[in-house]
Structures are given as structure tokens and as C-alpha cells.
Design a protein around this motif. Sequence first.
Motif, PDB file in Angstrom:
ATOM      1  N   GLN A  14      -7.997  -6.292   9.228  1.00 53.98           N
ATOM      2  CA  GLN A  14      -9.230  -6.907   9.744  1.00 53.98           C
ATOM      3  C   GLN A  14      -9.508  -8.237   9.044  1.00 53.98           C
ATOM      4  O   GLN A  14      -9.827  -9.234   9.680  1.00 53.98           O
ATOM      5  CB  GLN A  14     -10.398  -5.949   9.526  1.00 53.98           C
ATOM      6  CG  GLN A  14     -11.444  -6.014  10.628  1.00 53.98           C
ATOM      7  CD  GLN A  14     -12.366  -4.803  10.594  1.00 53.98           C
ATOM      8  OE1 GLN A  14     -12.699  -4.330   9.508  1.00 53.98           O
ATOM      9  NE2 GLN A  14     -12.771  -4.325  11.757  1.00 53.98           N
ATOM     10  N   ARG A  15      -9.340  -8.205   7.707  1.00 55.14           N
ATOM     11  CA  ARG A  15      -9.566  -9.423   6.911  1.00 55.14           C
ATOM     12  C   ARG A  15      -8.659 -10.552   7.387  1.00 55.14           C
ATOM     13  O   ARG A  15      -9.066 -11.721   7.420  1.00 55.14           O
ATOM     14  CB  ARG A  15      -9.280  -9.126   5.434  1.00 55.14           C
ATOM     15  CG  ARG A  15     -10.500  -9.255   4.534  1.00 55.14           C
ATOM     16  CD  ARG A  15     -10.146  -9.124   3.056  1.00 55.14           C
ATOM     17  NE  ARG A  15      -9.702  -7.789   2.696  1.00 55.14           N
ATOM     18  CZ  ARG A  15      -8.547  -7.503   2.105  1.00 55.14           C
ATOM     19  NH1 ARG A  15      -7.685  -8.465   1.800  1.00 55.14           N
ATOM     20  NH2 ARG A  15      -8.227  -6.265   1.807  1.00 55.14           N
TER      21      ARG A  15
ATOM     22  N   ASP B  88      -7.772   3.417   5.309  1.00 54.17           N
ATOM     23  CA  ASP B  88      -8.888   2.475   5.115  1.00 54.17           C
ATOM     24  C   ASP B  88      -8.395   1.139   4.567  1.00 54.17           C
ATOM     25  O   ASP B  88      -8.820   0.075   5.029  1.00 54.17           O
ATOM     26  CB  ASP B  88      -9.928   3.055   4.154  1.00 54.17           C
ATOM     27  CG  ASP B  88     -10.718   4.203   4.765  1.00 54.17           C
ATOM     28  OD1 ASP B  88     -10.609   4.399   6.001  1.00 54.17           O
ATOM     29  OD2 ASP B  88     -11.431   4.898   4.023  1.00 54.17           O
ATOM     30  N   GLN B  89      -7.525   1.211   3.565  1.00 56.42           N
ATOM     31  CA  GLN B  89      -7.032  -0.015   2.924  1.00 56.42           C
ATOM     32  C   GLN B  89      -6.248  -0.886   3.911  1.00 56.42           C
ATOM     33  O   GLN B  89      -6.427  -2.110   3.944  1.00 56.42           O
ATOM     34  CB  GLN B  89      -6.139   0.330   1.723  1.00 56.42           C
ATOM     35  CG  GLN B  89      -6.915   0.892   0.539  1.00 56.42           C
ATOM     36  CD  GLN B  89      -6.004   1.404  -0.570  1.00 56.42           C
ATOM     37  OE1 GLN B  89      -4.914   1.913  -0.308  1.00 56.42           O
ATOM     38  NE2 GLN B  89      -6.445   1.259  -1.811  1.00 56.42           N
TER      39      GLN B  89
ATOM     40  N   MET C  25      -6.398  -0.820   7.278  1.00 55.98           N
ATOM     41  CA  MET C  25      -7.293  -1.325   8.332  1.00 55.98           C
ATOM     42  C   MET C  25      -8.135  -2.490   7.823  1.00 55.98           C
ATOM     43  O   MET C  25      -8.350  -3.477   8.524  1.00 55.98           O
ATOM     44  CB  MET C  25      -8.203  -0.191   8.840  1.00 55.98           C
ATOM     45  CG  MET C  25      -7.459   0.995   9.420  1.00 55.98           C
ATOM     46  SD  MET C  25      -6.609   0.599  10.954  1.00 55.98           S
ATOM     47  CE  MET C  25      -7.965   0.825  12.084  1.00 55.98           C
ATOM     48  N   GLU C  26      -8.581  -2.356   6.591  1.00 59.73           N
ATOM     49  CA  GLU C  26      -9.392  -3.404   5.954  1.00 59.73           C
ATOM     50  C   GLU C  26      -8.586  -4.704   5.803  1.00 59.73           C
ATOM     51  O   GLU C  26      -9.069  -5.789   6.135  1.00 59.73           O
ATOM     52  CB  GLU C  26      -9.870  -2.881   4.587  1.00 59.73           C
ATOM     53  CG  GLU C  26     -10.479  -3.914   3.659  1.00 59.73           C
ATOM     54  CD  GLU C  26     -11.924  -4.215   3.967  1.00 59.73           C
ATOM     55  OE1 GLU C  26     -12.607  -3.323   4.532  1.00 59.73           O
ATOM     56  OE2 GLU C  26     -12.370  -5.337   3.667  1.00 59.73           O
ATOM     57  N   ALA C  27      -7.341  -4.554   5.316  1.00 59.18           N
ATOM     58  CA  ALA C  27      -6.478  -5.729   5.118  1.00 59.18           C
ATOM     59  C   ALA C  27      -6.183  -6.407   6.460  1.00 59.18           C
ATOM     60  O   ALA C  27      -6.185  -7.647   6.555  1.00 59.18           O
ATOM     61  CB  ALA C  27      -5.177  -5.320   4.430  1.00 59.18           C
TER      62      ALA C  27
ATOM     63  N   TYR D 199       0.800  -1.234   0.000  1.00 58.03           N
ATOM     64  CA  TYR D 199       0.000   0.000   0.000  1.00 58.03           C
ATOM     65  C   TYR D 199       0.832   1.282   0.000  1.00 58.03           C
ATOM     66  O   TYR D 199       0.297   2.367  -0.212  1.00 58.03           O
ATOM     67  CB  TYR D 199      -0.965   0.002   1.186  1.00 58.03           C
ATOM     68  CG  TYR D 199      -1.981  -1.119   1.081  1.00 58.03           C
ATOM     69  CD1 TYR D 199      -2.984  -1.079   0.103  1.00 58.03           C
ATOM     70  CD2 TYR D 199      -1.912  -2.230   1.910  1.00 58.03           C
ATOM     71  CE1 TYR D 199      -3.888  -2.111  -0.023  1.00 58.03           C
ATOM     72  CE2 TYR D 199      -2.820  -3.263   1.799  1.00 58.03           C
ATOM     73  CZ  TYR D 199      -3.805  -3.203   0.828  1.00 58.03           C
ATOM     74  OH  TYR D 199      -4.707  -4.227   0.689  1.00 58.03           O
TER      75      TYR D 199
ATOM     76  N   GLN E  47      -3.090  -1.193  13.615  1.00 56.10           N
ATOM     77  CA  GLN E  47      -3.777   0.099  13.538  1.00 56.10           C
ATOM     78  C   GLN E  47      -2.919   1.092  12.778  1.00 56.10           C
ATOM     79  O   GLN E  47      -1.696   1.092  12.897  1.00 56.10           O
ATOM     80  CB  GLN E  47      -3.992   0.677  14.950  1.00 56.10           C
ATOM     81  CG  GLN E  47      -4.876  -0.174  15.849  1.00 56.10           C
ATOM     82  CD  GLN E  47      -6.329  -0.077  15.448  1.00 56.10           C
ATOM     83  OE1 GLN E  47      -6.851   1.026  15.282  1.00 56.10           O
ATOM     84  NE2 GLN E  47      -6.983  -1.211  15.278  1.00 56.10           N
TER      85      GLN E  47
ATOM     86  N   THR F 173      -7.572   7.176   2.306  1.00 62.61           N
ATOM     87  CA  THR F 173      -7.782   5.918   1.571  1.00 62.61           C
ATOM     88  C   THR F 173      -6.757   4.864   1.999  1.00 62.61           C
ATOM     89  O   THR F 173      -7.105   3.688   2.197  1.00 62.61           O
ATOM     90  CB  THR F 173      -7.689   6.170   0.049  1.00 62.61           C
ATOM     91  OG1 THR F 173      -8.705   7.095  -0.317  1.00 62.61           O
ATOM     92  CG2 THR F 173      -7.875   4.879  -0.733  1.00 62.61           C
ATOM     93  N   LYS F 174      -5.500   5.272   2.163  1.00 61.00           N
ATOM     94  CA  LYS F 174      -4.449   4.333   2.598  1.00 61.00           C
ATOM     95  C   LYS F 174      -4.810   3.745   3.963  1.00 61.00           C
ATOM     96  O   LYS F 174      -4.655   2.534   4.181  1.00 61.00           O
ATOM     97  CB  LYS F 174      -3.089   5.044   2.700  1.00 61.00           C
ATOM     98  CG  LYS F 174      -2.602   5.672   1.416  1.00 61.00           C
ATOM     99  CD  LYS F 174      -1.903   4.694   0.526  1.00 61.00           C
ATOM    100  CE  LYS F 174      -1.413   5.378  -0.747  1.00 61.00           C
ATOM    101  NZ  LYS F 174      -1.105   4.400  -1.796  1.00 61.00           N
TER     102      LYS F 174
END
Length: 122
Positions: free
Chosen positions: A108-109, A101-102, A104-106, A65, A115, A98-99
Motif C-alpha cells: 500500500q505504501r 499485515d506487513q 499489505m502495508e508495504a 519479510y 495481495q 503479522t506477515k
Amino acid sequence: MNSMATKPPSAPTRPATQQPGGSDGDSVVLERRTQKVQPPQMYQVVMLNDDYTPMEFVVVVIQEYFSKDREAATQIMLKIHLDGKGVCGVYSRDVAATKVDQVMEAAQRAGHPLQCVSEPVE
Ligand code: TYC
């Protein structure tokens, strides 16, 4: 004698403000103003250390990222690990958001508590 004496036709007149060249023939001096344009505020994406996210996962996320090669990503990860946090990149506000979000999303997945936050530079 004719009381309705006619005047010779005259050219149609325009208001002074519509005269060609502006104003009523006087010169016009515009006030000079210095523009105060600031460069846009930039935001740094800061990643935080934790005790559970694997080092390898952090390195891969930073490579993916933040467009770092493996060497640079490893250095950043180690700095975060040792100092508690570290800057992964500096961007305009929307790109930084956006970074975050990306990442945090990765995280969490993958089920990791990693964090990261964005904060204004300076
Ligand atoms: N401290 C983590 C560990 O020892 C590694 C880690 C580094 C986690 C950077 C988060 O942002 C981080 N597994």
C-alpha cells in the motif's frame, strides 16, 4: 454410682478421606487416560499474482519479510507470476497474520495492488 461415667480419652479421629494415604485404607486405582494433544494448526502465507506490481518489488518483499535469499525469492515470485499464487512461508497463526499485515502495508505504501492471505495448512 455416678451416671456420668467418663470414658478413657481417645485419640482424635479424622474422616476417612483425610487419612494419610487417601481413601479409607483401600487402594485407589486412577483411570488411565490417553492424552489427545494435537500440534498447533499452522498457516501458510500465500501471495497472489496481479498484472501491476513490479517483479522486483515482489522479490524484495519476499526477501525482507520471509527471510529468503534473492535466488529463492525470485523462484517464489516466478511461481506466483506463472501459477497465480504461491506459498511464501508457513507459520503459527499469529505470525502468519503479522506477515500478511506487513506485506499489505508495504504494498500500500508503495502504491502496488499486491495481495496476500494466510490459510490453514491441509
Ligand atoms: N505479474 C506481475 C508482473 O508481471 C509480477 C507479480 C509477481 C506480481 C508476483 C504479483 O505476487 C506477485 N509485473
